[in-house]
Design an enzyme around this catalytic site. Structure first.
Site, PDB file in Angstrom:
ATOM      1  N   ASP A 130     -60.288 -32.865 -54.076  1.00  8.72           N
ATOM      2  CA  ASP A 130     -59.070 -33.434 -52.608  1.00  8.72           C
ATOM      3  C   ASP A 130     -58.335 -32.164 -52.216  1.00  8.72           C
ATOM      4  OD1 ASP A 130     -58.647 -35.132 -50.846  1.00  8.72           O
ATOM      5  OD2 ASP A 130     -57.584 -36.875 -51.372  1.00  8.72           O
ATOM      6  N   CYS A 187     -77.449 -44.615 -34.530  1.00  6.77           N
ATOM      7  CA  CYS A 187     -76.300 -45.871 -34.699  1.00  6.77           C
ATOM      8  C   CYS A 187     -75.124 -45.547 -34.113  1.00  6.77           C
ATOM      9  CB  CYS A 187     -76.660 -45.734 -36.240  1.00  6.77           C
ATOM     10  SG  CYS A 187     -75.138 -46.760 -36.247  1.00  6.77           S
ATOM     11  N   CYS A 194     -64.173 -48.904 -34.697  1.00 12.49           N
ATOM     12  CA  CYS A 194     -63.381 -48.917 -34.762  1.00 12.49           C
ATOM     13  C   CYS A 194     -62.320 -49.490 -34.163  1.00 12.49           C
ATOM     14  CB  CYS A 194     -63.436 -47.644 -34.627  1.00 12.49           C
ATOM     15  SG  CYS A 194     -61.443 -46.186 -34.958  1.00 12.49           S
TER      16      CYS A 194
HETATM   17  S1  SF4 Z   1     -72.355 -46.681 -38.532  1.00  8.89           S
HETATM   18 FE1  SF4 Z   1     -71.847 -44.401 -38.462  1.00  8.89          FE
HETATM   19  S2  SF4 Z   1     -71.797 -43.423 -39.667  1.00  8.89           S
HETATM   20 FE2  SF4 Z   1     -73.462 -45.398 -40.527  1.00  8.89          FE
HETATM   21  S3  SF4 Z   1     -74.769 -44.443 -39.280  1.00  8.89           S
HETATM   22 FE3  SF4 Z   1     -74.252 -45.781 -38.220  1.00  8.89          FE
HETATM   23  S4  SF4 Z   1     -73.419 -44.041 -37.088  1.00  8.89           S
HETATM   24 FE4  SF4 Z   1     -73.245 -43.445 -38.742  1.00  8.89          FE
HETATM   25  S1  SF4 Z   2     -59.039 -46.301 -37.470  1.00  7.51           S
HETATM   26 FE1  SF4 Z   2     -60.497 -46.438 -39.260  1.00  7.51          FE
HETATM   27  S2  SF4 Z   2     -62.273 -47.131 -38.736  1.00  7.51           S
HETATM   28 FE2  SF4 Z   2     -61.348 -46.130 -37.117  1.00  7.51          FE
HETATM   29  S3  SF4 Z   2     -61.906 -43.745 -37.504  1.00  7.51           S
HETATM   30 FE3  SF4 Z   2     -59.931 -44.224 -38.731  1.00  7.51          FE
HETATM   31  S4  SF4 Z   2     -60.202 -45.137 -40.898  1.00  7.51           S
HETATM   32 FE4  SF4 Z   2     -62.466 -45.387 -39.649  1.00  7.51          FE
END
Ligand code: SF4
Ligand code: SF4
Length: 346
Positions: A130, A187, A194
């Protein structure tokens, strides 16, 4: 030594996933450069300064490397997802930070793997976990561990995305694995879910169609950033005080809920009360999060995050704690606490 032996040894060292990539420059480095040049990395200096160039090639870390052994360690536990948990007076800490710091655990596992391999062959090696300047998801994808998804996580078809990644660079020439297909398909759940619309479309010829804009991401603000989060984004933070799991919680590839066997990743304390966190002294913070990834936010950054979550709760019970935090010496803590007071009183 062949790849099958390496994978068998990796499993014996506690890694659910293991694959091999050639230690050659990562073609994804070009996308990484565009991402940084577009300002999407925010102020993460370790990604944007001269250290960034080291990420072009794994051999920056070990010049004689011929192969990158990539491993994945599952960290999911049978506790609810943040999207299933609705208590605004309790804090949500990102799943990866519930238990012991994974860096040491992965490092020890990879050193164990190197020792077991060295009992069979002579080679030089180096562990990367990491913090090393390496495009680890790019190598992990090439090693067959998964695809880099629209939420920018590496997803494995069988294990999902709750995976810590680590690498063992070795001077051995090993047969590389092949990258799996991208299975995100049409998807868009992570993009739609988010809370701050941080997953943004990009036009990168031959590259990904979506990228993470750190300047909108809750994980960035609650872990990496030392200043104030923009007021326009704060409502989306909800009760998230360290990191954010939403774009993984909603992913269909994480539905199978396979739990880790590693006891160190179990939550030390699930969803602690905001009131208690806001009253922590610096010594108590250090004790509560000893050997925990949460320490990366630093004491003042963590208090700032707690104040923000208190404001989002709109609960008057937090006003006395916020009154104290509004007098805090750190300007981000005091300004966020004053904002939270206004949220509750408005
Ligand atoms: S939620 Fe996002 S990362 Fe997961 S399968 Fe759907 S598009 Fe891909
Ligand atoms: S705010 Fe949360 S849901 Fe949005 S990209 Fe960042 S980690 Fe993912």
């Amino acid at each position: 030594m062949d790849g099958a032996t390496v994978k068998e040894l990796a499993r014996a060292c506690g890694f659910e996933l293991c694959g091999i990539a050639a230690a050659v420059p990562a073609p994804e480095y070009g996308y990484f450069q565009s991402w940084v040049a577009g300002g999407l990395a925010g102020e993460m200096r370790y990604l944007t300064d001269q250290r960034a160039a080291l990420r072009r090639d794994a051999r920056s870390l070990l010049p004689e490397a011929r192969s990158v052994i990539c491993v994945g360690k599952l960290y999911d536990t049978p506790w609810p997802y943040s999207t299933e948990f609705h208590d605004a007076e309790r804090a949500w800490i990102s799943r990866y930070a519930w238990g012991d710091d994974y860096h040491e655990l992965l490092r020890r596992g990879l050193e164990d793997l190197a020792r077991r391999m060295r009992a069979r062959a002579d080679f030089t090696w180096r562990v990367a976990v990491d913090t090393a300047p390496l495009l680890e998801r790019a190598y992990a994808r090439r090693a067959g561990l998964g695809w880099i998804a629209k939420n920018t996580c590496l997803i494995n078809e069988e294990w999902g995305s709750w995976l810590f990644l680590g690498e063992l660079l070795v001077s051995l020439e090993l047969e590389p694995d092949a990258p799996p297909p991208d299975r995100c398909g049409s998807c868009t759940r992570c993009i739609d879910a988010c809370p701050t619309q941080a997953l943004v479309p990009i036009t990168e010829p031959g590259g990904p169609a979506w990228a993470l804009d750190a300047r909108r991401c809750i994980s960035y603000y609650t872990i990496e950033c030392r200043g104030d989060a923009p007021e326009s984004l704060r409502a989306g933070f909800g009760n998230l005080v360290f990191g954010c799991d939403v774009c993984q919680d909603v992913c269909p590839w994480n539905r199978s809920r396979r739990a880790t066997e590693e006891p160190g990743f179990a939550p030390r304390e699930f969803a602690p009360l905001l009131e208690r966190l806001g009253a922590l002294t610096e010594t108590e913070f250090a004790a509560m999060f000893r050997q925990s990834p949460v320490r990366r936010a630093k004491y003042a950054g963590f208090l700032r995050n707690v104040a923000l979550a208190m404001g989002n709760s709109r609960s008057p019970r937090f006003l006395p704690v916020l009154e104290r935090l509004a007098r805090h010496a750190d300007p981000a803590v005091s300004a966020t606490a004053a904002w939270a007071q206004r949220q509750i009183q408005s």
